[in-house]
Design a protein around this motif. Structure first.
Motif, short mmCIF file in Angstrom:
data_model
loop_
_atom_site.label_atom_id
_atom_site.label_comp_id
_atom_site.label_asym_id
_atom_site.label_seq_id
_atom_site.Cartn_x
_atom_site.Cartn_y
_atom_site.Cartn_z
N LEU A 122 24.30 24.08 58.24
CA LEU A 122 25.58 23.99 58.94
C LEU A 122 26.74 23.96 57.95
CD1 LEU A 122 26.83 23.78 61.77
CD2 LEU A 122 26.68 21.30 61.55
N THR A 123 26.56 23.28 56.84
CA THR A 123 27.58 23.26 55.78
C THR A 123 27.79 24.65 55.22
OG1 THR A 123 26.92 21.00 55.23
CG2 THR A 123 28.23 22.17 53.60
N LEU A 124 26.69 25.39 55.00
CA LEU A 124 26.80 26.77 54.53
C LEU A 124 27.55 27.63 55.55
CD1 LEU A 124 23.27 27.51 53.01
CD2 LEU A 124 25.45 27.40 51.79
N SER A 125 27.28 27.40 56.81
CA SER A 125 27.97 28.15 57.87
C SER A 125 29.48 27.93 57.81
CB SER A 125 27.42 27.73 59.22
OG SER A 125 28.21 28.20 60.27
N ILE A 126 29.86 26.69 57.58
CA ILE A 126 31.30 26.37 57.49
C ILE A 126 31.92 27.05 56.27
CG2 ILE A 126 32.95 24.47 57.13
CD1 ILE A 126 30.99 22.72 58.82
N VAL A 127 31.18 27.02 55.15
CA VAL A 127 31.68 27.66 53.93
C VAL A 127 31.82 29.17 54.15
CG1 VAL A 127 31.09 28.22 51.53
CG2 VAL A 127 30.82 25.88 52.38
N PHE A 128 30.79 29.79 54.76
CA PHE A 128 30.83 31.24 55.00
C PHE A 128 31.93 31.64 55.98
CE2 PHE A 128 26.06 31.55 53.91
CZ PHE A 128 26.36 31.79 52.57
N ASN A 138 34.78 38.63 55.54
CA ASN A 138 33.69 39.60 55.65
C ASN A 138 32.34 38.94 55.97
OD1 ASN A 138 33.63 38.43 53.15
ND2 ASN A 138 33.06 40.29 52.05
N LEU A 139 32.27 37.60 56.00
CA LEU A 139 31.01 36.89 56.30
C LEU A 139 31.06 36.10 57.61
CD1 LEU A 139 30.18 35.50 52.74
CD2 LEU A 139 29.18 37.48 53.86
N VAL A 140 32.02 36.37 58.47
CA VAL A 140 32.18 35.62 59.71
C VAL A 140 30.98 35.80 60.64
CG1 VAL A 140 33.59 35.37 61.80
CG2 VAL A 140 34.68 35.66 59.59
N ILE A 141 30.48 37.02 60.79
CA ILE A 141 29.31 37.25 61.64
C ILE A 141 28.09 36.56 61.06
CG2 ILE A 141 27.74 39.02 62.53
CD1 ILE A 141 30.16 40.88 62.73
N PHE A 142 27.94 36.68 59.74
CA PHE A 142 26.83 36.00 59.07
C PHE A 142 26.94 34.48 59.25
CE2 PHE A 142 24.76 34.39 55.13
CZ PHE A 142 23.48 34.82 55.42
N ALA A 143 28.14 33.96 59.20
CA ALA A 143 28.37 32.53 59.39
C ALA A 143 27.96 32.10 60.81
CB ALA A 143 29.83 32.18 59.13
N SER A 144 28.23 32.96 61.79
CA SER A 144 27.84 32.65 63.17
C SER A 144 26.32 32.59 63.32
CB SER A 144 28.40 33.68 64.13
OG SER A 144 29.80 33.66 64.12
N ILE A 145 25.63 33.52 62.67
CA ILE A 145 24.17 33.52 62.72
C ILE A 145 23.61 32.26 62.04
CG2 ILE A 145 22.08 34.72 61.90
CD1 ILE A 145 23.71 37.34 62.23
N ILE A 146 24.16 31.93 60.89
CA ILE A 146 23.75 30.73 60.16
C ILE A 146 24.03 29.48 61.01
CG2 ILE A 146 24.22 29.33 58.10
CD1 ILE A 146 22.73 31.76 57.35
N ASP A 147 25.15 29.48 61.71
CA ASP A 147 25.52 28.36 62.59
C ASP A 147 24.46 28.14 63.67
OD1 ASP A 147 27.37 26.34 63.45
OD2 ASP A 147 27.89 27.68 65.12
#
Length: 188
Positions: free
Chosen positions: A124-130, A135-144
Motif C-alpha cells: 500500500l505504501t508503494l501504491s501511494i508512492v507510485f 505515468n505510473l497511476v494505472i500501475f499504482a491502482s493495480i498495486i493498491d
C-alpha cells in the motif's frame, strides 16, 4: 415464511435441549453394544476412539452450549470394568490430538495474518508512492488492489477465522477433560 422458520427453530431448540447431570455438566449418553465400537481398529500403543464414535460424540456436541463441562456416560452391557481406563484414555487422546491441531492452526493463522498485514502495508505504501508519478497511476491502482487483498486476508484470518477456531479448541479442551462414566443400563 420467516415466522414459520422461527417457529420451527424454536421447536428444534426445545427438542434438542441440553441435558445436564447433577453437577450442571452437559450430559452425553452413549449406548455401546460391543467393546469394538469404542476403539479404533488401527490402535497402537496409545488407544484412540473409533471414527464412528468420534463422529457421534461431535454430532451430539453441535447443539450444546458448554458452560460447566461435559459428562460422557456410556451405557453398555459388555464393557469390562478393567478396560474403562483404556477407553477413557482413548477419548482423551482423540480430543488431545484435535486440541494440538487447533492450537497449531491458531498459531499458523496469527503468523500468516501478521505477515500478510505487513506485506499489505508495504505494498500500500508503494501504491501511494507510485501514485505521485503520472505515468505510473494505472500501475499504482493495480498495486493498491493487491495491497487491499493482502490486508483483507490478514483481517479475515485474524478477526473472522481465529475466534471460530478458538471455540473449536475450547470444545476440544472440554472434551479432553470431560467426566467419563460407564453404566450397565441402557438409555432408550
Amino acid at each position: 415464511m420467516l415466522d414459520k422458520k422461527k417457529e420451527y427453530i424454536k421447536k428444534l431448540k426445545e427438542q434438542y435441549q441440553v441435558i445436564l447431570d447433577d453437577e450442571g455438566r452437559s450430559l452425553i449418553n452413549i449406548n455401546i453394544d460391543k467393546e469394538e465400537d469404542i476403539l479404533s481398529s488401527f490402535n497402537t500403543d496409545k488407544p484412540i476412539i473409533s471414527s464412528s464414535l468420534a463422529e457421534f460424540i461431535n454430532n451430539q456436541l453441535r447443539p450444546m452450549v458448554i458452560k460447566n463441562g461435559i459428562h460422557i456416560n456410556f451405557n453398555c452391557s459388555e464393557v469390562v470394568k478393567t478396560e474403562e481406563d483404556k477407553y477413557k484414555e482413548a477419548i482423551r487422546n482423540y480430543y488431545n490430538h484435535d486440541l494440538i491441531d487447533k492450537n497449531r492452526e491458531i498459531s499458523r493463522n496469527k503468523i500468516i495474518s501478521i505477515v500478510m498485514g505487513i506485506v499489505g502495508t508495504i505494498i500500500l505504501t508503494l501504491s501511494i508512492v507510485f501514485s505521485f508519478f503520472e505515468n505510473l497511476v494505472i500501475f499504482a491502482s493495480i498495486i493498491d488492489i493487491i495491497a487491499w487483498v493482502f490486508l483483507w486476508e490478514a483481517v479475515d484470518l485474524y478477526v473472522l477465522q481465529r475466534p471460530k477456531i478458538e471455540m473449536e479448541e475450547l470444545r476440544d479442551y472440554e472434551m479432553a477433560n470431560a467426566l467419563i462414566t460407564f453404566n450397565e443400563n441402557k438409555v432408550e
